[in-house]
Design a protein around this motif. Structure first.
Motif, PDB file in Angstrom:
ATOM      1  N   CYS A  49       0.804  -1.229   0.000  1.00 13.93           N
ATOM      2  CA  CYS A  49       0.000   0.000   0.000  1.00 13.93           C
ATOM      3  C   CYS A  49       0.828   1.266   0.000  1.00 13.93           C
ATOM      4  CB  CYS A  49      -0.955   0.007   1.186  1.00 13.93           C
ATOM      5  SG  CYS A  49      -0.146   0.135   2.810  1.00 13.93           S
ATOM      6  N   GLY A  50       2.143   1.150   0.217  1.00 16.18           N
ATOM      7  CA  GLY A  50       2.981   2.340   0.173  1.00 16.18           C
ATOM      8  C   GLY A  50       2.533   3.398   1.164  1.00 16.18           C
ATOM      9  N   GLY A  62     -16.320   4.983   0.553  1.00 17.32           N
ATOM     10  CA  GLY A  62     -17.087   4.264   1.556  1.00 17.32           C
ATOM     11  C   GLY A  62     -16.543   2.913   1.957  1.00 17.32           C
ATOM     12  N   ALA A  63     -15.419   2.500   1.373  1.00 21.35           N
ATOM     13  CA  ALA A  63     -14.846   1.192   1.709  1.00 21.35           C
ATOM     14  C   ALA A  63     -14.260   1.204   3.119  1.00 21.35           C
ATOM     15  CB  ALA A  63     -13.769   0.811   0.699  1.00 21.35           C
ATOM     16  N   VAL A  64     -14.268   0.033   3.732  1.00 17.21           N
ATOM     17  CA  VAL A  64     -13.599  -0.177   5.015  1.00 17.21           C
ATOM     18  C   VAL A  64     -12.240  -0.785   4.677  1.00 17.21           C
ATOM     19  CG1 VAL A  64     -13.673  -1.371   7.226  1.00 17.21           C
ATOM     20  CG2 VAL A  64     -15.804  -0.539   6.176  1.00 17.21           C
ATOM     21  N   CYS A  65     -11.181  -0.041   4.907  1.00 12.82           N
ATOM     22  CA  CYS A  65      -9.897  -0.381   4.293  1.00 12.82           C
ATOM     23  C   CYS A  65      -8.851  -0.876   5.287  1.00 12.82           C
ATOM     24  CB  CYS A  65      -9.328   0.828   3.567  1.00 12.82           C
ATOM     25  SG  CYS A  65     -10.347   1.406   2.193  1.00 12.82           S
ATOM     26  N   ALA A  66      -8.003  -1.749   4.780  1.00 11.65           N
ATOM     27  CA  ALA A  66      -6.797  -2.201   5.459  1.00 11.65           C
ATOM     28  C   ALA A  66      -5.663  -2.157   4.449  1.00 11.65           C
ATOM     29  CB  ALA A  66      -6.978  -3.613   6.003  1.00 11.65           C
ATOM     30  N   GLY A  67      -4.435  -2.223   4.936  1.00  6.48           N
ATOM     31  CA  GLY A  67      -3.288  -2.196   4.036  1.00  6.48           C
ATOM     32  C   GLY A  67      -2.082  -2.839   4.661  1.00  6.48           C
ATOM     33  N   ILE A  68      -1.155  -3.233   3.808  1.00  7.70           N
ATOM     34  CA  ILE A  68       0.108  -3.808   4.282  1.00  7.70           C
ATOM     35  C   ILE A  68       1.231  -3.350   3.366  1.00  7.70           C
ATOM     36  CG2 ILE A  68      -0.141  -5.961   2.939  1.00  7.70           C
ATOM     37  CD1 ILE A  68       1.156  -7.387   5.406  1.00  7.70           C
ATOM     38  N   ASP A  69       2.377  -3.057   3.964  1.00 12.46           N
ATOM     39  CA  ASP A  69       3.557  -2.699   3.188  1.00 12.46           C
ATOM     40  C   ASP A  69       4.795  -3.127   3.959  1.00 12.46           C
ATOM     41  OD1 ASP A  69       4.064  -0.833   0.611  1.00 12.46           O
ATOM     42  OD2 ASP A  69       5.746  -0.637   2.005  1.00 12.46           O
ATOM     43  N   ILE A  87      -3.622  -0.655   9.058  1.00 12.93           N
ATOM     44  CA  ILE A  87      -2.481  -0.673   8.140  1.00 12.93           C
ATOM     45  C   ILE A  87      -1.274  -1.233   8.891  1.00 12.93           C
ATOM     46  CG2 ILE A  87      -1.011   0.697   6.620  1.00 12.93           C
ATOM     47  CD1 ILE A  87      -3.307   2.727   6.438  1.00 12.93           C
ATOM     48  N   ARG A  88      -0.678  -2.279   8.328  1.00 12.76           N
ATOM     49  CA  ARG A  88       0.352  -3.017   9.041  1.00 12.76           C
ATOM     50  C   ARG A  88       1.641  -3.112   8.226  1.00 12.76           C
ATOM     51  NH1 ARG A  88      -3.046  -8.122  11.673  1.00 12.76           N
ATOM     52  NH2 ARG A  88      -5.080  -7.062  11.752  1.00 12.76           N
ATOM     53  N   VAL A  89       2.742  -3.236   8.938  1.00 11.87           N
ATOM     54  CA  VAL A  89       4.029  -3.560   8.332  1.00 11.87           C
ATOM     55  C   VAL A  89       4.133  -5.079   8.258  1.00 11.87           C
ATOM     56  CG1 VAL A  89       6.533  -3.395   8.553  1.00 11.87           C
ATOM     57  CG2 VAL A  89       5.082  -1.499   9.319  1.00 11.87           C
ATOM     58  N   GLY A  90       4.467  -5.595   7.080  1.00 13.09           N
ATOM     59  CA  GLY A  90       4.566  -7.038   6.973  1.00 13.09           C
ATOM     60  C   GLY A  90       4.868  -7.513   5.580  1.00 13.09           C
ATOM     61  N   ASP A  91       4.786  -8.820   5.410  1.00 11.37           N
ATOM     62  CA  ASP A  91       5.146  -9.515   4.182  1.00 11.37           C
ATOM     63  C   ASP A  91       3.868  -9.852   3.414  1.00 11.37           C
ATOM     64  OD1 ASP A  91       6.101 -11.203   2.220  1.00 11.37           O
ATOM     65  OD2 ASP A  91       7.054 -12.618   3.589  1.00 11.37           O
ATOM     66  N   MET A  92       3.766  -9.394   2.176  1.00  8.28           N
ATOM     67  CA  MET A  92       2.559  -9.661   1.392  1.00  8.28           C
ATOM     68  C   MET A  92       2.428 -11.140   1.032  1.00  8.28           C
ATOM     69  SD  MET A  92       3.449  -7.946  -2.291  1.00  8.28           S
ATOM     70  CE  MET A  92       4.868  -8.440  -3.289  1.00  8.28           C
TER      71      MET A  92
END
Length: 258
Positions: A49-50, A62-69, A87-92
């Motif tokens: 997600c940068g 209107g989306a309920v969002c999460a992300g990882i980078d 939003i989390r730090v991690g391995d995709m």
């Protein structure tokens, strides 16, 4: 390269990337969200997600969002932009969410032919018939704005070769087969609008230098030399009263989980 090393290149100038380079991606993000029909209550995960601009735009719909980078410094910017999102730090390739957690997974030039495990993980966290949407570079070298990405070629031959391997999913039939093999019904690839825009050569050079591929070139020639060469390159493209602008071919895929 392990996922922990991504921050070395992409995170070193996270704020400059977020403010100078990433805004050019808005066309790409908006076009994909529109095609997906993202709306109220959709549970969306953005992979790689940068700095979180795509998450912010999906949230506006209107989306309920999460992300990882993989970059802690980019995630810090993404969280600042999206304080209510997960939003989390991690391995995709090892997503820290349970099975069937999301309706949609997006990845904007974050999943490559060299990262099949990320597709497997995206499929796992999607609900039945959930959708994976991703974008990949097309024929950059023959694009009208190819000059804007030519500084990436200042990296070593080995790293340039790896970049070419990463973007292989943009070739006809390759991306479709890649997703089909991993359990997705895939519609035909489609072109996605993408344009780099900068106000002047100096801003172009700084914005480009904040990206991961540029860092590989910087490792070869040094940052001062990279900035100087990129500024000189862009100076030859200045048009009075208009922005520095370069269209790059970009393709998208949407796969539905079988």
């Amino acid at each position: 390269m392990t996922w922990e090393m991504v921050d070395e290149g992409w995170g070193r100038k996270a704020v400059e990337f977020a403010t100078l380079a990433e805004p050019a991606n808005c066309r790409e993000y908006l076009a994909m969200h529109q095609r997906l029909g993202i709306g109220e209550g959709d549970r969306l995960l953005d992979v790689a997600c940068g700095a979180g601009l795509a998450i912010e735009l999906a949230g506006i719909r209107g989306a309920v969002c999460a992300g990882i980078d993989a970059s802690p410094r980019l995630v810090e910017v993404a969280r600042d932009r999206n304080p209510d999102c997960d939003i989390r730090v991690g391995d995709m390739e090892a997503l820290p969410w349970g099975d069937a957690s999301f309706d949609v997974v997006t990845s904007f030039r974050g999943i490559w032919g060299t990262t099949p495990g990320a597709v497997d993980e995206a499929r796992r966290v999607l609900v039945p018939s959930g959708r994976l949407a991703m974008t990949v570079w097309g024929n950059v070298g023959k694009s009208p704005g190819a000059w804007m990405m030519s500084p990436y070629l200042w990296a070593t031959d080995e790293k340039v070769g790896h970049q070419a391997e990463m973007v292989s999913l943009g070739r006809p039939g390759v991306g479709e087969a890649f997703l089909d093999e991993r359990g997705f019904d895939v519609a035909e690839r489609f072109e996605v609008p993408f344009v780099f825009e900068f106000p002047d050569p100096e801003t172009y050079a700084r914005g480009l230098a904040a990206t991961g591929p540029a860092y590989e070139a910087i490792q070869s020639i040094g940052e001062d030399e990279f900035i100087a060469r990129a500024t000189e390159l862009a100076t030859g493209q200045v048009r009075e009263g208009r922005a520095l602008r370069g269209q790059i071919q970009l393709f998208g895929y949407v796969g539905t989980k079988r």
